[in-house]
Scaffold this motif. Structure first.
Motif, PDB file in Angstrom:
ATOM      1  N   SER A  30       0.847  -1.205   0.000  1.00 32.92           N
ATOM      2  CA  SER A  30       0.000   0.000   0.000  1.00 32.92           C
ATOM      3  C   SER A  30       0.876   1.246   0.000  1.00 32.92           C
ATOM      4  O   SER A  30       2.070   1.169   0.290  1.00 32.92           O
ATOM      5  CB  SER A  30      -0.870   0.005   1.268  1.00 32.92           C
ATOM      6  OG  SER A  30      -1.543  -1.233   1.386  1.00 32.92           O
ATOM      7  N   THR A  33       4.110   4.565  -3.355  1.00 33.24           N
ATOM      8  CA  THR A  33       5.250   4.058  -4.135  1.00 33.24           C
ATOM      9  C   THR A  33       4.866   2.806  -4.927  1.00 33.24           C
ATOM     10  O   THR A  33       5.293   2.608  -6.058  1.00 33.24           O
ATOM     11  CB  THR A  33       6.454   3.774  -3.205  1.00 33.24           C
ATOM     12  OG1 THR A  33       6.718   4.948  -2.431  1.00 33.24           O
ATOM     13  CG2 THR A  33       7.690   3.384  -3.994  1.00 33.24           C
ATOM     14  N   GLY A 100       2.868   1.506   8.166  1.00 31.02           N
ATOM     15  CA  GLY A 100       1.591   1.814   8.775  1.00 31.02           C
ATOM     16  C   GLY A 100       1.207   3.269   8.647  1.00 31.02           C
ATOM     17  O   GLY A 100       0.180   3.708   9.122  1.00 31.02           O
TER      18      GLY A 100
HETATM   19  O1  DER Z   1       1.433   2.212   5.349  1.00 36.04           O
HETATM   20  C1  DER Z   1       2.410   1.627   4.842  1.00 36.04           C
HETATM   21  O2  DER Z   1       3.136   0.821   5.425  1.00 36.04           O
HETATM   22  C2  DER Z   1       2.751   1.974   3.428  1.00 36.04           C
HETATM   23  O3  DER Z   1       3.585   1.020   2.894  1.00 36.04           O
HETATM   24  C3  DER Z   1       3.323   3.353   3.431  1.00 36.04           C
HETATM   25  O4  DER Z   1       3.893   3.640   4.667  1.00 36.04           O
HETATM   26  C4  DER Z   1       4.361   3.640   2.394  1.00 36.04           C
HETATM   27  O5  DER Z   1       4.146   4.948   2.086  1.00 36.04           O
HETATM   28  P1  DER Z   1       4.622   5.656   0.762  1.00 36.04           P
HETATM   29  O6  DER Z   1       5.054   4.599  -0.220  1.00 36.04           O
HETATM   30  O7  DER Z   1       3.402   6.391   0.303  1.00 36.04           O
HETATM   31  O8  DER Z   1       5.732   6.533   1.206  1.00 36.04           O
END
Ligand code: DER
Length: 236
Positions: A30, A33, A100
């Motif tokens: 999620s 990226t 998270g």
């Molecule tokens: O919530 C998560 O662990 C997601 O992987 C997130 O923290 C990664 O965030 P980004 O790729 O939007 O920086």
């Protein structure tokens, strides 16, 4: 946007190195990226993607897979995953990471554990010596709503996070609610706790009412960081 470009660079190289034609069950994380991970996988072409199954780590991840026209599967159908690729809020020098920020870390940890290979993709801001350096909002903790006040009290008075807070939503009245119907607490900890994050992770996990902790300790096989100068740093 140089940050978006560095995310894309990291994601593309990670996919090129770790998503091979023989990999048929792929976990998709999620955040902002992983869309570049999906973009690169789609570029591998319909022939290699035909018959592949992509397992999401939440609603946003599921939307990403469906909108890319890729095959969707559930982790209960495919409990063993070839490779999972996911973002992170921060990654330290031992590949411990905070996750998270997007309130998805419970399902992300399930898919990280289920995968033979777990790969992190991020921009350079996430590449730190110790957790808590850049990502200062704290360790995300998913808790059942019934217990959130008790967990907050324990974090404040016992585990040494006096500034722990319940994560409130921005475009919704009340707290953020995860895909699992739970609340999120953000608990900042000092550097002394982040020397070996496993210890504090275990202590938090033992608090009654805690569902999952956004500390992934030495779970990843490699981390790809896109740099502002167009290079990619790989750590493993
Ligand atoms: O919530 C998560 O662990 C997601 O992987 C997130 O923290 C990664 O965030 P980004 O790729 O939007 O920086």
């Amino acid at each position: 946007d140089p940050i978006e470009q560095s995310k894309r660079l990291a994601a593309y190289q990670a996919v090129d190195n770790h998503v091979q034609p023989q990999h048929r069950v792929i976990g998709i994380g999620s955040g902002s990226t992983v869309p570049y991970v999906v973009e690169r996988i789609v570029q591998q072409g319909p022939a290699v993607n035909k018959g592949r199954v992509f397992i999401p780590t939440g609603f946003q991840s599921k939307q990403l897979i469906v909108e890319a026209g890729l095959g969707l599967g559930d982790v209960d159908q495919y409990p063993t995953i070839d490779v999972t690729l996911d973002g992170a809020d921060e990654v330290d020098h031992l590949l411990n990471c905070v996750k998270g920020g997007g309130a998805c870390h419970l399902r992300e940890k399930v898919l990280a554990e289920a995968a033979s290979t777990f790969i992190l993709v991020a921009d350079h801001r996430k590449n730190v010596q110790y957790l808590g350096t850049n990502f200062t909002q704290g360790v995300p903790i998913e808790v059942v709503p019934f217990a959130y006040a008790k967990v907050l009290q324990n974090l404040h008075h016992i585990l040494g996070s006096p500034n722990a807070t319940l994560r409130m939503a921005i475009k919704k009245a009340g707290p953020v609610v995860s895909d699992n119907g739970n609340f999120i607490i953000d608990a900042p900890f000092g550097r002394e706790h982040m020397e070996d994050p496993y210890v504090i992770m275990a202590q938090i996990k033992m608090l009654t009412g805690v569902v999952e902790v956004g500390l992934f300790c030495k779970m990843a096989q490699a981390a790809y960081f896109g740099n502002a100068d167009g290079s990619v740093t790989i750590r493993w």
